[in-house]
Structure formats: C-alpha cells, structure tokens
Scaffold this active site. Structure first.
Site, PDB file in Angstrom:
ATOM      1  N   GLY A 117       0.822  -1.208   0.000  1.00 51.11           N
ATOM      2  CA  GLY A 117       0.000   0.000   0.000  1.00 51.11           C
ATOM      3  C   GLY A 117       0.851   1.251   0.000  1.00 51.11           C
ATOM      4  O   GLY A 117       1.761   1.392   0.823  1.00 51.11           O
ATOM      5  N   ALA A 118       0.569   2.157  -0.944  1.00 48.00           N
ATOM      6  CA  ALA A 118       1.294   3.440  -0.997  1.00 48.00           C
ATOM      7  C   ALA A 118       0.359   4.575  -0.608  1.00 48.00           C
ATOM      8  O   ALA A 118       0.280   5.613  -1.273  1.00 48.00           O
ATOM      9  CB  ALA A 118       1.895   3.665  -2.378  1.00 48.00           C
ATOM     10  N   GLY A 119      -0.392   4.355   0.476  1.00 47.86           N
ATOM     11  CA  GLY A 119      -1.219   5.434   1.029  1.00 47.86           C
ATOM     12  C   GLY A 119      -0.387   6.227   2.021  1.00 47.86           C
ATOM     13  O   GLY A 119       0.846   6.160   2.013  1.00 47.86           O
ATOM     14  N   TYR A 120      -1.071   6.973   2.897  1.00 44.89           N
ATOM     15  CA  TYR A 120      -0.337   7.790   3.873  1.00 44.89           C
ATOM     16  C   TYR A 120       0.585   6.922   4.719  1.00 44.89           C
ATOM     17  O   TYR A 120       1.727   7.278   4.983  1.00 44.89           O
ATOM     18  CB  TYR A 120      -1.321   8.520   4.788  1.00 44.89           C
ATOM     19  N   LYS A 129      -1.506  -0.846  -5.841  1.00 44.92           N
ATOM     20  CA  LYS A 129      -2.433  -1.094  -6.951  1.00 44.92           C
ATOM     21  C   LYS A 129      -2.186  -0.165  -8.144  1.00 44.92           C
ATOM     22  O   LYS A 129      -2.296  -0.561  -9.286  1.00 44.92           O
ATOM     23  CB  LYS A 129      -3.830  -0.817  -6.390  1.00 44.92           C
ATOM     24  N   VAL A 172      -2.542  -6.563  -4.527  1.00 42.86           N
ATOM     25  CA  VAL A 172      -2.331  -7.653  -3.571  1.00 42.86           C
ATOM     26  C   VAL A 172      -3.621  -8.469  -3.522  1.00 42.86           C
ATOM     27  O   VAL A 172      -4.711  -7.919  -3.376  1.00 42.86           O
ATOM     28  CB  VAL A 172      -1.991  -7.092  -2.165  1.00 42.86           C
ATOM     29  N   GLU A 198     -17.649  16.866   5.196  1.00 39.98           N
ATOM     30  CA  GLU A 198     -16.720  17.516   4.254  1.00 39.98           C
ATOM     31  C   GLU A 198     -17.257  17.431   2.818  1.00 39.98           C
ATOM     32  O   GLU A 198     -17.150  18.381   2.047  1.00 39.98           O
ATOM     33  CB  GLU A 198     -15.333  16.872   4.340  1.00 39.98           C
ATOM     34  N   GLN A 219      -3.437  11.767   9.727  1.00 37.73           N
ATOM     35  CA  GLN A 219      -2.518  12.326  10.725  1.00 37.73           C
ATOM     36  C   GLN A 219      -1.854  11.193  11.520  1.00 37.73           C
ATOM     37  O   GLN A 219      -0.630  11.134  11.642  1.00 37.73           O
ATOM     38  CB  GLN A 219      -3.344  13.230  11.659  1.00 37.73           C
TER      39      GLN A 219
HETATM   40  P1  FAD Z   1      -4.859   4.880   2.319  1.00 34.83           P
HETATM   41  O1  FAD Z   1      -4.357   6.279   2.367  1.00 34.83           O
HETATM   42  O2  FAD Z   1      -6.270   4.633   1.958  1.00 34.83           O
HETATM   43  O3  FAD Z   1      -3.914   4.036   1.366  1.00 34.83           O
HETATM   44  C1  FAD Z   1      -4.106   2.691   1.057  1.00 34.83           C
HETATM   45  C2  FAD Z   1      -3.322   2.374  -0.189  1.00 34.83           C
HETATM   46  O4  FAD Z   1      -3.387   0.963  -0.431  1.00 34.83           O
HETATM   47  C3  FAD Z   1      -3.880   3.043  -1.442  1.00 34.83           C
HETATM   48  O5  FAD Z   1      -2.827   3.582  -2.205  1.00 34.83           O
HETATM   49  C4  FAD Z   1      -4.556   1.905  -2.194  1.00 34.83           C
HETATM   50  O6  FAD Z   1      -4.545   2.074  -3.608  1.00 34.83           O
HETATM   51  C5  FAD Z   1      -3.681   0.729  -1.797  1.00 34.83           C
HETATM   52  N1  FAD Z   1      -4.368  -0.556  -1.890  1.00 34.83           N
HETATM   53  C6  FAD Z   1      -5.558  -0.891  -1.344  1.00 34.83           C
HETATM   54  N2  FAD Z   1      -5.846  -2.182  -1.632  1.00 34.83           N
HETATM   55  C7  FAD Z   1      -4.826  -2.662  -2.351  1.00 34.83           C
HETATM   56  C8  FAD Z   1      -4.532  -3.930  -2.918  1.00 34.83           C
HETATM   57  N3  FAD Z   1      -5.359  -4.963  -2.785  1.00 34.83           N
HETATM   58  N4  FAD Z   1      -3.385  -4.077  -3.598  1.00 34.83           N
HETATM   59  C9  FAD Z   1      -2.495  -3.045  -3.742  1.00 34.83           C
HETATM   60  N5  FAD Z   1      -2.725  -1.819  -3.210  1.00 34.83           N
HETATM   61  C10 FAD Z   1      -3.871  -1.623  -2.522  1.00 34.83           C
HETATM   62  N6  FAD Z   1      -7.861  11.976   7.841  1.00 34.83           N
HETATM   63  C11 FAD Z   1      -7.296  13.055   8.421  1.00 34.83           C
HETATM   64  O7  FAD Z   1      -6.339  12.909   9.193  1.00 34.83           O
HETATM   65  N7  FAD Z   1      -7.764  14.317   8.160  1.00 34.83           N
HETATM   66  C12 FAD Z   1      -8.771  14.568   7.273  1.00 34.83           C
HETATM   67  O8  FAD Z   1      -9.143  15.719   7.058  1.00 34.83           O
HETATM   68  C13 FAD Z   1      -9.384  13.468   6.632  1.00 34.83           C
HETATM   69  N8  FAD Z   1     -10.365  13.645   5.728  1.00 34.83           N
HETATM   70  C14 FAD Z   1     -10.873  12.573   5.030  1.00 34.83           C
HETATM   71  C15 FAD Z   1     -11.824  12.808   4.042  1.00 34.83           C
HETATM   72  C16 FAD Z   1     -12.341  11.747   3.325  1.00 34.83           C
HETATM   73  C17 FAD Z   1     -13.350  11.999   2.253  1.00 34.83           C
HETATM   74  C18 FAD Z   1     -11.887  10.423   3.577  1.00 34.83           C
HETATM   75  C19 FAD Z   1     -12.425   9.266   2.778  1.00 34.83           C
HETATM   76  C20 FAD Z   1     -10.952  10.191   4.575  1.00 34.83           C
HETATM   77  C21 FAD Z   1     -10.440  11.257   5.309  1.00 34.83           C
HETATM   78  N9  FAD Z   1      -9.462  11.055   6.312  1.00 34.83           N
HETATM   79  C22 FAD Z   1      -8.905  12.140   6.948  1.00 34.83           C
HETATM   80  C23 FAD Z   1      -9.019   9.697   6.681  1.00 34.83           C
HETATM   81  C24 FAD Z   1      -7.737   9.342   5.942  1.00 34.83           C
HETATM   82  O9  FAD Z   1      -7.882   9.545   4.569  1.00 34.83           O
HETATM   83  C25 FAD Z   1      -7.348   7.900   6.218  1.00 34.83           C
HETATM   84  O10 FAD Z   1      -7.298   7.691   7.600  1.00 34.83           O
HETATM   85  C26 FAD Z   1      -5.997   7.585   5.585  1.00 34.83           C
HETATM   86  O11 FAD Z   1      -6.095   7.643   4.183  1.00 34.83           O
HETATM   87  C27 FAD Z   1      -5.489   6.206   5.999  1.00 34.83           C
HETATM   88  O12 FAD Z   1      -4.234   5.978   5.432  1.00 34.83           O
HETATM   89  P2  FAD Z   1      -3.779   4.510   5.000  1.00 34.83           P
HETATM   90  O13 FAD Z   1      -2.358   4.595   4.602  1.00 34.83           O
HETATM   91  O14 FAD Z   1      -4.175   3.531   6.031  1.00 34.83           O
HETATM   92  O15 FAD Z   1      -4.682   4.173   3.740  1.00 34.83           O
END
Ligand code: FAD
Length: 403
Positions: free
Chosen positions: A10-13, A38, A81, A170, A319
């Site tokens: 996963g390349a999320g936050y 992904k 994945v 939001e 955050q």
């Molecule tokens: P993500 O950032 O969701 O990253 C997951 C990554 O995994 C993605 O790149 C995805 O493509 C990848 N992935 C998923 N499944 C697979 C797979 N099977 N194979 C390969 N790759 C995969 N938080 C705040 O702190 N402040 C805010 O103001 C805020 N506002 C928000 C507004 C909205 C509309 C939403 C939906 C959320 C908000 N959040 C906010 C929450 C925040 O976005 C999440 O808590 C945060 O994105 C979590 O980070 P993460 O790395 O766990 O997942």
C-alpha cells in the site's frame, strides 16, 4: 549475511510514509525495500470528497509514487495484492508471489455498510480516485439528463449523503459550493435540487465541540442542505433510500444519487491473513506489530489502537497513519540491528473539518476556529502532509494556496 527484504503493501499515507522514512534511515545496501501498490500513483484520501463533488480535479489529488521514492533503495511494484498469509510469509499479487523478512501492511480503508440491504449495490462510496471520478460524473449525468428530459423527474436532482461524520460533512461542504455551479451549467433551477444528509446517530460530527457543530450545520443549512438526524437508512434501492423515522414510521427518499460516507473498516485482505482482527482492523502491539507475528507491522487504517484516556479507539486518520509510519520505519531499523523497538505515542494536534473551499471548523491545540482561519489551517495541514512525503517540490506542484 543476506540482506533482509522489507515488503510494504500500500502506498497510502501509512505505507508510502513508511517507505520514505525507511529510505532516509537505511543505506542502499542495508535492505531490499519493495513497495507494492495497486496504482503507480498515491492519492490524498483526505481530498477525495473534493474530487467526488467536482470542486477539485482528480489529477490534483494524486501524484506518481516514483516522484517521491529513491529507486536506488526502493523497488516499486505496481500490482494488486490478492492474498496475505503471515503463517507461510507469502503475499500473492497480480505480479507474482512475494516473501519477506519484515512485512508492513498499509492497505487502507474500505466503506462499511453494516449489512444494510442494497447499499453495496446502489450507493456510491468515496473510496479512491476512480470512485471519486465516478461520483462526480454520476452527479453531472443526473443534471445533464434532467435538463434534456421531456417529462422531468426531479428526483434525479436529489442527492442523499449517508453519514454526518467527518467525510460526510466535508463532502456536503463541497456539494454546497458545487450545486450552484452545476445549476448554472445545466440550466437547472436551484430550488429543484435537494441534498439530504441522513444520519443514524442522534448527532452530527460526534466528538466535535457542540458549538463548532452548530456553526457547521448552520453554514450547510444556509446552502440548502437538509439534515435528517437519528433516522437510520434501512434499505437502498435503485430509486433511493428508505429511512426509519420512528418505531413503525418509515420514509422513502427518492434520489438519483446516493453516496454512503457512514463508516470505514480495514482492508478485507486482513480477514484471511491469519492475523486476529476486528472488522479487518488489527489491535496492534504498542510498537505497531501484529500480535503473535513479530515480523509484521500494521500501519494506518488497518491498525486499531486504543486511546486509553478516552477508552475508545483512535479514529482512523491520515494524521495518525503518517505518525505511525515514522515509528514503524524506526522499529524495523531497530530490529535489523537487534535493538529494542519503541512505543508509538500519537501526538494529536487537533482536527479541522472543511465546509467547502473557504470555510471550515477546527479544534487545533485547544483553540476553536471557524470560517477563514479554520480554512487556512486546513490548507496548512493538507500542504504539510505533502511536505512530509515529497518535500517542497511536491508542495509546489500539488499544494493548496488559494485563501
Ligand atoms: P490509504 O491512504 O487509503 O492508502 C491505502 C493504499 O493501499 C492506497 O494507495 C490503495 O490504492 C492501496 N491498496 C488498497 N488495496 C490494495 C490492494 N489490494 N493491492 C495493492 N494496493 C492496494 N484523515 C485526516 O487525518 N484528516 C482529514 O481531514 C481526513 N479527511 C478525510 C476525508 C475523506 C473523504 C476520507 C475518505 C478520509 C479522510 N481522512 C482524513 C481519513 C484518511 O484519509 C485515512 O485515515 C488515511 O487515508 C489512511 O491511510 P492509510 O495509509 O491507512 O490508507
């Protein structure tokens, strides 16, 4: 000695920040770092409500993973994945099978529909860039077709948003700004449009200061948004949603668009990984490891951590995900050199909820903010997230600067 393989999913936050921190700490020959995602881009999940409403282009919300990783130290694999098995240390992906010495799971969130019939099928969810694009185009399509219909069906212009939590509010803030623009563009009288927020709980934005919530509701109502609070959705159909208004009292809201923003869970792959979990979230050890699997770390929305002061889990936020990533990277480096891991201690600086481009509410370091100051603070937070991953070049490229 063989270099250890650090596999980050996963390349999320959470995942991307872990990699960026690892590449700062480790030398090129210390480990093989493999990042699997992904897409070949990262998206700012916290901006998806804007891309969904159409107030920000989907392009602005994402950037290439390759622009922030050091390819001398990290191998990026664009793949989905499909399976994780922590007992055999195997990760199945569309690009083949991987094994690891250290695994970091950062696969993010999925929408939670709580088993409510029809929601999976008929409601849209603000889940990723593709979903955001779909929501934006679906709303535009409703406006465009209404204006060409001989016998006009006004319910096409009704939007139901499920959930008055953070992302629901939001999104409503963005819709409040977007609807007048769409009305102008498609020659739709604005009084024909209905935006209804339906919430099961008895309040809007639980956990937020009541005075700030009052301000937020007032601002959104002034833009024509209706609230139906304490009225759970019991069913979704192709025509709209059925809500429960009393013991035996129900109402059907006919709507052309249903967006479900009422809760998240972890990624479903966790459920078959062999790690104990609750709704695909793992109650992690203090150092972010999965219980019983000392070589597996969980970061971001897939991790569950209890705030012992409040006796409830920390909310899943970007955050926290980015702060956890710093600890995860340090702890992997510590394990590689037989040192002690450290505990993750969140440092919560506050929360700002946007109500559209120039308005927001916030509780930042004990200070309550509304309107322009809150909105500026929100942009500072958004730009800071970019800075933490990609430094000044990324802020210049993708940052938010309009006041
Ligand atoms: P993500 O950032 O969701 O990253 C997951 C990554 O995994 C993605 O790149 C995805 O493509 C990848 N992935 C998923 N499944 C697979 C797979 N099977 N194979 C390969 N790759 C995969 N938080 C705040 O702190 N402040 C805010 O103001 C805020 N506002 C928000 C507004 C909205 C509309 C939403 C939906 C959320 C908000 N959040 C906010 C929450 C925040 O976005 C999440 O808590 C945060 O994105 C979590 O980070 P993460 O790395 O766990 O997942």
């Amino acid at each position: 000695m063989k270099r250890p393989t650090i596999l980050v999913l996963g390349a999320g936050y959470g995942g991307l920040s872990t990699v960026v921190n690892l590449q700062k700490i480790l030398g090129s020959n210390d480990a093989d770092i493999i990042l699997v995602n992904k897409n070949d881009y990262h998206y700012e999940s916290t901006w998806l409500h804007e891309a969904s409403a159409g107030t920000l282009s989907p392009e602005q919300v994402r950037y290439d993973v390759s622009s922030v990783i050091n390819t001398d130290k990290v191998t990026f694999v664009k793949a989905t994945v499909d399976s994780i098995d922590v007992n055999t240390k195997k990760v199945g992906t569309s690009a083949g099978e991987y094994t690891y010495d250290y695994l970091v799971i950062g696969l993010g969130f999925e929408g939670e529909t709580f088993g409510i019939p029809g929601l999976d099928k008929y409601a849209l969810s603000i889940a990723n860039v593709k979903a955001a694009r779909h929501i934006r185009e679906h709303i535009e399509y409703q406006f465009a077709t209404w204006s060409t219909e001989e016998e006009k069906d006004d319910s096409r212009l009704t939007l139901v948003v499920g959930g008055a939590g953070f992302s629901g509010i939001e999104f409503l803030g963005e819709l409040g700004n977007r609807i007048p623009v769409l009305c102008k563009e498609y020659d739709v009288p604005q009084e024909k449009v209905r935006v209804v927020c339906v919430e099961a709980a008895p309040m809007v934005l639980p956990g937020f200061d009541p005075e700030l919530v009052k301000y937020a509701v007032g601002q959104l109502e002034a833009k024509g948004i209706e609230f139906s609070i304490g009225t759970p959705v019991v069913e979704a159909t192709p025509e709209g949603v059925k809500i429960k208004k009393g013991e035996e009292e129900f109402e059907f809201i006919k709507a052309g668009t249903i967006v479900w923003a009422a809760g998240v869970r972890g990624n479903r792959l966790i459920e078959s990984s062999g790690i104990e979990n609750m709704r695909a979230r793992v109650k992690v050890e203090k150092d972010m490891r999965a219980p019983g699997f000392p070589d597996v770390f969980i970061v971001g929305d897939c991790a569950l951590m209890i705030n012992e002061e409040a006796n409830r889990p920390y909310p899943p936020t970007a955050q926290i995900a980015m702060q956890q990533a710093v600890t995860v990277a340090k702890n992997i480096a510590a394990l590689m050199t037989d040192k002690e891991t450290e505990e993750f201690v969140p440092s919560l600086k506050g929360t700002v909820c946007s109500l559209g481009e120039h308005d927001a509410i916030g509780d930042v370091m004990g200070k309550k903010l509304t309107g322009t100051p809150a909105s500026i603070m929100k942009k500072v937070i958004d730009n800071r997230a970019l800075y933490m991953i990609g430094g000044i070049p990324l802020v210049v490229k993708k940052g938010k600067f309009s006041l």
